[in-house]
Design a protein around this motif. Structure first.
Motif, PDB file in Angstrom:
ATOM      1  N   GLN A  38      26.148  -2.054  18.676  1.00  0.00           N
ATOM      2  CA  GLN A  38      27.315  -2.503  17.927  1.00  0.00           C
ATOM      3  C   GLN A  38      28.444  -1.478  18.016  1.00  0.00           C
ATOM      4  O   GLN A  38      29.609  -1.840  18.155  1.00  0.00           O
ATOM      5  CB  GLN A  38      26.953  -2.773  16.467  1.00  0.00           C
ATOM      6  CG  GLN A  38      28.088  -3.343  15.654  1.00  0.00           C
ATOM      7  CD  GLN A  38      28.579  -4.680  16.183  1.00  0.00           C
ATOM      8  OE1 GLN A  38      27.807  -5.503  16.638  1.00  0.00           O
ATOM      9  NE2 GLN A  38      29.874  -4.889  16.135  1.00  0.00           N
ATOM     10  N   GLU A  39      28.114  -0.193  17.946  1.00  0.00           N
ATOM     11  CA  GLU A  39      29.125   0.848  18.075  1.00  0.00           C
ATOM     12  C   GLU A  39      29.761   0.822  19.462  1.00  0.00           C
ATOM     13  O   GLU A  39      30.967   1.039  19.604  1.00  0.00           O
ATOM     14  CB  GLU A  39      28.526   2.225  17.800  1.00  0.00           C
ATOM     15  CG  GLU A  39      28.206   2.462  16.345  1.00  0.00           C
ATOM     16  CD  GLU A  39      27.578   3.818  16.107  1.00  0.00           C
ATOM     17  OE1 GLU A  39      27.409   4.602  17.071  1.00  0.00           O
ATOM     18  OE2 GLU A  39      27.261   4.107  14.946  1.00  0.00           O
ATOM     19  N   LEU A  40      28.964   0.556  20.484  1.00  0.00           N
ATOM     20  CA  LEU A  40      29.495   0.454  21.841  1.00  0.00           C
ATOM     21  C   LEU A  40      30.470  -0.706  21.957  1.00  0.00           C
ATOM     22  O   LEU A  40      31.556  -0.570  22.533  1.00  0.00           O
ATOM     23  CB  LEU A  40      28.348   0.289  22.846  1.00  0.00           C
ATOM     24  CG  LEU A  40      28.752   0.082  24.297  1.00  0.00           C
ATOM     25  CD1 LEU A  40      29.506   1.295  24.825  1.00  0.00           C
ATOM     26  CD2 LEU A  40      27.530  -0.196  25.143  1.00  0.00           C
ATOM     27  N   ILE A  41      30.113  -1.848  21.388  1.00  0.00           N
ATOM     28  CA  ILE A  41      31.002  -3.015  21.419  1.00  0.00           C
ATOM     29  C   ILE A  41      32.314  -2.705  20.701  1.00  0.00           C
ATOM     30  O   ILE A  41      33.399  -3.010  21.197  1.00  0.00           O
ATOM     31  CB  ILE A  41      30.308  -4.239  20.795  1.00  0.00           C
ATOM     32  CG1 ILE A  41      29.181  -4.712  21.709  1.00  0.00           C
ATOM     33  CG2 ILE A  41      31.298  -5.358  20.543  1.00  0.00           C
ATOM     34  CD1 ILE A  41      28.303  -5.780  21.102  1.00  0.00           C
ATOM     35  N   GLU A  42      32.224  -2.070  19.535  1.00  0.00           N
ATOM     36  CA  GLU A  42      33.431  -1.724  18.777  1.00  0.00           C
ATOM     37  C   GLU A  42      34.302  -0.738  19.543  1.00  0.00           C
ATOM     38  O   GLU A  42      35.530  -0.854  19.544  1.00  0.00           O
ATOM     39  CB  GLU A  42      33.051  -1.157  17.416  1.00  0.00           C
ATOM     40  CG  GLU A  42      32.467  -2.183  16.471  1.00  0.00           C
ATOM     41  CD  GLU A  42      31.910  -1.574  15.201  1.00  0.00           C
ATOM     42  OE1 GLU A  42      32.075  -0.347  14.991  1.00  0.00           O
ATOM     43  OE2 GLU A  42      31.307  -2.318  14.426  1.00  0.00           O
ATOM     44  N   ALA A  43      33.683   0.224  20.213  1.00  0.00           N
ATOM     45  CA  ALA A  43      34.444   1.198  20.996  1.00  0.00           C
ATOM     46  C   ALA A  43      35.169   0.513  22.148  1.00  0.00           C
ATOM     47  O   ALA A  43      36.337   0.806  22.417  1.00  0.00           O
ATOM     48  CB  ALA A  43      33.519   2.292  21.522  1.00  0.00           C
ATOM     49  N   GLN A  44      34.499  -0.416  22.798  1.00  0.00           N
ATOM     50  CA  GLN A  44      35.143  -1.142  23.892  1.00  0.00           C
ATOM     51  C   GLN A  44      36.286  -2.006  23.374  1.00  0.00           C
ATOM     52  O   GLN A  44      37.330  -2.098  24.003  1.00  0.00           O
ATOM     53  CB  GLN A  44      34.120  -1.996  24.637  1.00  0.00           C
ATOM     54  CG  GLN A  44      33.154  -1.165  25.454  1.00  0.00           C
ATOM     55  CD  GLN A  44      32.037  -1.975  26.065  1.00  0.00           C
ATOM     56  OE1 GLN A  44      31.753  -3.080  25.619  1.00  0.00           O
ATOM     57  NE2 GLN A  44      31.406  -1.427  27.079  1.00  0.00           N
ATOM     58  N   GLN A  45      36.105  -2.618  22.215  1.00  0.00           N
ATOM     59  CA  GLN A  45      37.157  -3.446  21.641  1.00  0.00           C
ATOM     60  C   GLN A  45      38.358  -2.611  21.216  1.00  0.00           C
ATOM     61  O   GLN A  45      39.486  -3.083  21.241  1.00  0.00           O
ATOM     62  CB  GLN A  45      36.629  -4.243  20.449  1.00  0.00           C
ATOM     63  CG  GLN A  45      35.686  -5.345  20.846  1.00  0.00           C
ATOM     64  CD  GLN A  45      35.068  -6.044  19.655  1.00  0.00           C
ATOM     65  OE1 GLN A  45      35.109  -5.549  18.536  1.00  0.00           O
ATOM     66  NE2 GLN A  45      34.471  -7.191  19.906  1.00  0.00           N
ATOM     67  N   ASN A  46      38.125  -1.380  20.827  1.00  0.00           N
ATOM     68  CA  ASN A  46      39.209  -0.495  20.411  1.00  0.00           C
ATOM     69  C   ASN A  46      39.865   0.220  21.586  1.00  0.00           C
ATOM     70  O   ASN A  46      40.773   1.015  21.388  1.00  0.00           O
ATOM     71  CB  ASN A  46      38.697   0.547  19.410  1.00  0.00           C
ATOM     72  CG  ASN A  46      38.313  -0.081  18.100  1.00  0.00           C
ATOM     73  OD1 ASN A  46      38.882  -1.093  17.696  1.00  0.00           O
ATOM     74  ND2 ASN A  46      37.341   0.506  17.425  1.00  0.00           N
ATOM     75  N   GLY A  47      39.391  -0.054  22.798  1.00  0.00           N
ATOM     76  CA  GLY A  47      39.988   0.540  23.985  1.00  0.00           C
ATOM     77  C   GLY A  47      39.483   1.920  24.320  1.00  0.00           C
ATOM     78  O   GLY A  47      40.067   2.622  25.138  1.00  0.00           O
ATOM     79  N   LEU A  48      38.397   2.346  23.720  1.00  0.00           N
ATOM     80  CA  LEU A  48      37.904   3.692  23.974  1.00  0.00           C
ATOM     81  C   LEU A  48      37.262   3.846  25.346  1.00  0.00           C
ATOM     82  O   LEU A  48      37.012   4.966  25.783  1.00  0.00           O
ATOM     83  CB  LEU A  48      36.911   4.114  22.883  1.00  0.00           C
ATOM     84  CG  LEU A  48      37.536   4.279  21.503  1.00  0.00           C
ATOM     85  CD1 LEU A  48      36.482   4.719  20.499  1.00  0.00           C
ATOM     86  CD2 LEU A  48      38.675   5.260  21.526  1.00  0.00           C
ATOM     87  N   ASP A  49      37.025   2.737  26.047  1.00  0.00           N
ATOM     88  CA  ASP A  49      36.502   2.877  27.401  1.00  0.00           C
ATOM     89  C   ASP A  49      37.615   3.260  28.373  1.00  0.00           C
ATOM     90  O   ASP A  49      37.361   3.515  29.538  1.00  0.00           O
ATOM     91  CB  ASP A  49      35.767   1.620  27.857  1.00  0.00           C
ATOM     92  CG  ASP A  49      36.558   0.345  27.688  1.00  0.00           C
ATOM     93  OD1 ASP A  49      37.546   0.353  26.945  1.00  0.00           O
ATOM     94  OD2 ASP A  49      36.165  -0.670  28.287  1.00  0.00           O
TER      95      ASP A  49
END
Length: 92
Positions: A35-46
């Motif tokens: 879930q943290e990975l999904i949130e990071a991707q949604q926030n543009g952290l990738d």
């Protein structure tokens, strides 16, 4: 004598293993990490690179903004659909 030494070392190894596995079990679950990975991707952290850490790389700034706008539009559409289905249920 060797049997006693072996038994003592086995007991110590078992206790050390049990202590380390219980400490590891107190961490996050796979679901939480996912879930943290999904949130990071949604926030543009990738789009954070080694050179730009902790900020988003300026090269990708516009893509991140477009991604956030698309997510906001999806959320608005989903809430509109949900409110529409709720009011449709009230009619019947």
């Amino acid at each position: 004598m060797k049997k006693i030494t072996f038994a003592a070392l086995s007991a110590v190894a078992f206790v050390a293993f049990a202590a380390s596995s219980s400490a590891f079990a107190e961490g996050k679950t796979r679901a939480q990490v996912y879930q943290e990975l999904i949130e990071a991707q949604q926030n543009g952290l990738d789009y954070v690179t080694d050179a730009s850490y902790p900020d988003v790389n300026p090269v990708f700034a516009r893509q991140v903004e477009q991604h956030k706008e698309a997510l906001a539009a999806q959320a608005a559409a989903a809430s509109h659909v949900a409110s529409g289905s709720a009011s449709a249920g009230d009619v019947n």
